[in-house]
Scaffold this motif. Structure first.
Motif, short mmCIF file in Angstrom:
data_model
loop_
_atom_site.label_atom_id
_atom_site.label_comp_id
_atom_site.label_asym_id
_atom_site.label_seq_id
_atom_site.Cartn_x
_atom_site.Cartn_y
_atom_site.Cartn_z
N TYR A 27 52.26 -37.53 50.12
CA TYR A 27 52.64 -37.18 48.75
C TYR A 27 53.41 -38.33 48.09
CZ TYR A 27 55.29 -35.19 44.92
OH TYR A 27 55.87 -34.98 43.70
N LEU A 28 54.38 -38.91 48.83
CA LEU A 28 55.17 -40.00 48.26
C LEU A 28 54.30 -41.21 47.97
CD1 LEU A 28 58.38 -39.75 50.48
CD2 LEU A 28 58.08 -39.01 48.11
N ASN A 29 53.30 -41.45 48.81
CA ASN A 29 52.37 -42.55 48.54
C ASN A 29 51.59 -42.31 47.25
OD1 ASN A 29 53.11 -44.01 50.80
ND2 ASN A 29 51.53 -43.14 52.10
N GLU A 30 51.20 -41.04 47.04
CA GLU A 30 50.51 -40.69 45.79
C GLU A 30 51.40 -40.94 44.58
OE1 GLU A 30 49.13 -36.71 45.97
OE2 GLU A 30 47.82 -37.03 47.73
N VAL A 31 52.68 -40.54 44.71
CA VAL A 31 53.62 -40.77 43.61
C VAL A 31 53.80 -42.26 43.35
CG1 VAL A 31 56.03 -40.49 42.88
CG2 VAL A 31 54.85 -38.60 44.02
N GLU A 32 53.88 -43.02 44.44
CA GLU A 32 54.06 -44.46 44.30
C GLU A 32 52.85 -45.10 43.63
OE1 GLU A 32 55.04 -46.36 47.93
OE2 GLU A 32 55.80 -48.16 46.96
N GLU A 33 51.66 -44.57 43.94
CA GLU A 33 50.43 -45.09 43.31
C GLU A 33 50.50 -44.90 41.80
OE1 GLU A 33 47.30 -46.16 44.57
OE2 GLU A 33 48.14 -46.50 46.55
N ARG A 34 51.07 -43.76 41.37
CA ARG A 34 51.15 -43.50 39.92
C ARG A 34 52.08 -44.47 39.21
NH1 ARG A 34 52.51 -37.09 40.21
NH2 ARG A 34 51.15 -36.59 41.97
N THR A 35 53.06 -45.03 39.96
CA THR A 35 54.03 -45.92 39.33
C THR A 35 53.53 -47.35 39.23
OG1 THR A 35 55.14 -46.45 41.44
CG2 THR A 35 55.89 -44.50 40.24
N LEU A 36 52.43 -47.65 39.90
CA LEU A 36 51.93 -49.04 39.90
C LEU A 36 51.13 -49.34 38.65
CD1 LEU A 36 50.84 -49.33 43.64
CD2 LEU A 36 52.98 -50.07 42.59
N ALA A 96 56.20 -34.78 58.30
CA ALA A 96 56.57 -36.09 57.76
C ALA A 96 55.37 -36.82 57.18
CB ALA A 96 57.23 -36.93 58.85
N GLN A 97 54.21 -36.68 57.86
CA GLN A 97 53.00 -37.35 57.37
C GLN A 97 52.55 -36.74 56.04
OE1 GLN A 97 51.42 -40.11 58.72
NE2 GLN A 97 50.48 -40.00 56.71
N SER A 98 52.65 -35.40 55.94
CA SER A 98 52.29 -34.74 54.69
C SER A 98 53.19 -35.21 53.55
CB SER A 98 52.41 -33.22 54.85
OG SER A 98 52.19 -32.56 53.62
N LEU A 99 54.48 -35.32 53.86
CA LEU A 99 55.43 -35.80 52.85
C LEU A 99 55.15 -37.26 52.49
CD1 LEU A 99 57.95 -35.20 51.16
CD2 LEU A 99 59.34 -35.85 53.13
N THR A 100 54.83 -38.05 53.50
CA THR A 100 54.52 -39.47 53.26
C THR A 100 53.29 -39.61 52.36
OG1 THR A 100 55.44 -40.09 55.42
CG2 THR A 100 53.94 -41.66 54.37
N ASP A 160 56.03 -30.35 71.43
CA ASP A 160 55.42 -29.57 70.35
C ASP A 160 56.21 -29.71 69.05
OD1 ASP A 160 54.47 -26.86 72.60
OD2 ASP A 160 53.44 -28.74 72.08
N ASN A 161 57.55 -29.69 69.19
CA ASN A 161 58.39 -29.85 67.99
C ASN A 161 58.17 -31.23 67.36
OD1 ASN A 161 59.45 -27.32 68.26
ND2 ASN A 161 61.35 -27.98 69.23
N ARG A 162 58.10 -32.25 68.21
CA ARG A 162 57.89 -33.61 67.70
C ARG A 162 56.58 -33.70 66.93
NH1 ARG A 162 59.02 -35.80 72.78
NH2 ARG A 162 56.92 -36.68 72.81
N THR A 163 55.55 -33.07 67.48
CA THR A 163 54.24 -33.10 66.81
C THR A 163 54.30 -32.42 65.46
OG1 THR A 163 53.13 -33.08 68.96
CG2 THR A 163 51.83 -32.45 67.04
N ALA A 164 54.99 -31.26 65.41
CA ALA A 164 55.11 -30.53 64.15
C ALA A 164 55.90 -31.33 63.12
CB ALA A 164 55.78 -29.17 64.40
N VAL A 165 57.01 -31.93 63.57
CA VAL A 165 57.82 -32.75 62.65
C VAL A 165 57.01 -33.93 62.14
CG1 VAL A 165 59.81 -34.30 62.51
CG2 VAL A 165 60.03 -32.09 63.65
#
Length: 339
Positions: free
Chosen positions: A330-339, A324-328, A315-320
């Motif tokens: 967001y970071l992908n969105e930020v990276e899109e803005r830099t392209l 992590a996917q939510s953070l990923t 259960d902990n692994r699933t939550a983590v």
């Protein structure tokens, strides 16, 4: 055979040093075993892996050892192999890992810039484009489970660390061990500075955080004092000036005339002593983004270290993973803005 092996300083700088305790334990295990189990890996007589074992061998030449020759097209390929090999270690600090990723990217750019190594590039004509930097960054990012922008920042970090080491020997080890924690802006300043200016900058980044914070407070206090004085001069200059009372004189012709104060001149003097604060730019805030990213990684790793069931319990692994996917995303969105 041992005499023909040599240490290359550039290769050795990519090997995170062992602690005193780790080196003692390695030597004890080797002496108890009577031989070195892992071979020394060399290229053209230069050690690319096994620097600590080689140092122990020089003190105990009776110990049995083996040598494995590796083939590389050039020094850059050798450095790439060293970095990849060291990145497989589990006990790396975040700084060591970032440094190795940066040096791997730097070496791969050099190697790919002069050679068409991939099967796709071997088939194209001589005038066709070489392996692109973005392609290289993406592949290295994928290999190390980071994003492309991290690889780009890692190269800048590694260059700053090397520039600091050239100025003050031994600072690289302190930075990579985490003993000294400079900001990205501080390292960038060292890289940009002239060689003769770098030792002073390195000395500043080695100061404890409390001293750095105190220095910033002193600068702000000095700026506030200057501003207050300037505002006082400006206020006084805007008020009408009364002629000073003159002492009695024997005759009006000899009496001194009232001094006329040039208000505009006083305003110019006040303005020259006041320096308005420069508005922060995006470049100034890169260090804030860098610090936030590093803080996130350190806090996650500490949580995983002290609470291992975060990665063991289903259960902990699933939550983590969801976090992590939510953070990923967001970071992908930020990276899109830099392209």
């Amino acid at each position: 055979m041992l005499r023909r092996l040599k240490i290359d300083p550039e290769f050795q700088s990519k090997i995170p040093p062992l602690t005193f305790e780790e080196l003692n334990l390695l030597e004890t295990n080797i002496l108890e075993e009577g031989r070195i189990l892992s071979p020394l890996i060399v290229w053209n007589g230069l050690i690319v892996d096994g620097h600590n074992r080689f140092a122990i061998l020089k003190n105990h030449p009776e110990i049995k050892y083996t040598v494995l020759e590796k083939e590389f097209a050039n020094r850059y390929e050798a450095i790439v192999w060293i970095c990849k090999n060291q990145l497989g270690r589990r006990n790396l600090t975040p700084e060591q890992r970032k440094y190795l990723i940066g040096k791997q990217y730097e070496a791969e750019k050099q190697s790919n810039g002069g050679d068409r190594k991939s099967s796709a590039k071997k088939s194209v004509g001589q005038n066709d484009q070489l392996i692109g930097k973005k392609h290289t960054r993406l592949r290295i990012a994928d290999e190390n489970n980071v994003n492309e922008s991290f690889v780009r920042r890692a190269e800048s970090f590694a260059n700053g660390v090397d520039a600091a080491e050239e100025a003050v020997s031994g600072i690289r080890a302190k930075i990579l061990s985490g003993e000294v924690k400079p900001t990205a802006a501080e390292l960038a300043a060292v890289s940009r500075a002239a060689p003769e200016e770098r030792p002073a900058l390195v000395a500043k980044l080695c100061k404890p955080k409390d001293e750095k914070r105190a220095g910033r407070k002193e600068k702000r206090a000095a700026s506030t004092t200057v501003r207050a004085k300037a505002e006082k001069l400006e206020t006084e200059a805007s008020e009408p000036c009364e002629p000073a009372e003159l002492p009695s004189a024997p005759s009006p012709e000899l009496a001194p005339q009232p001094v006329k104060i040039d208000n505009q001149q006083l305003l110019e003097i006040a303005a020259s002593r006041y320096h308005a604060k420069r508005r922060a730019t995006g470049s100034d805030m890169l260090c804030e983004i860098e610090a936030a990213a590093d803080n996130l990684k350190q806090r996650w790793e500490q949580a995983f270290q002290y609470y291992p069931d975060l990665l063991i319990d289903r259960d902990n692994r699933t939550a983590v993973a969801m976090i992590a996917q939510s953070l990923t995303n967001y970071l992908n969105e930020v990276e899109e803005r830099t392209l």
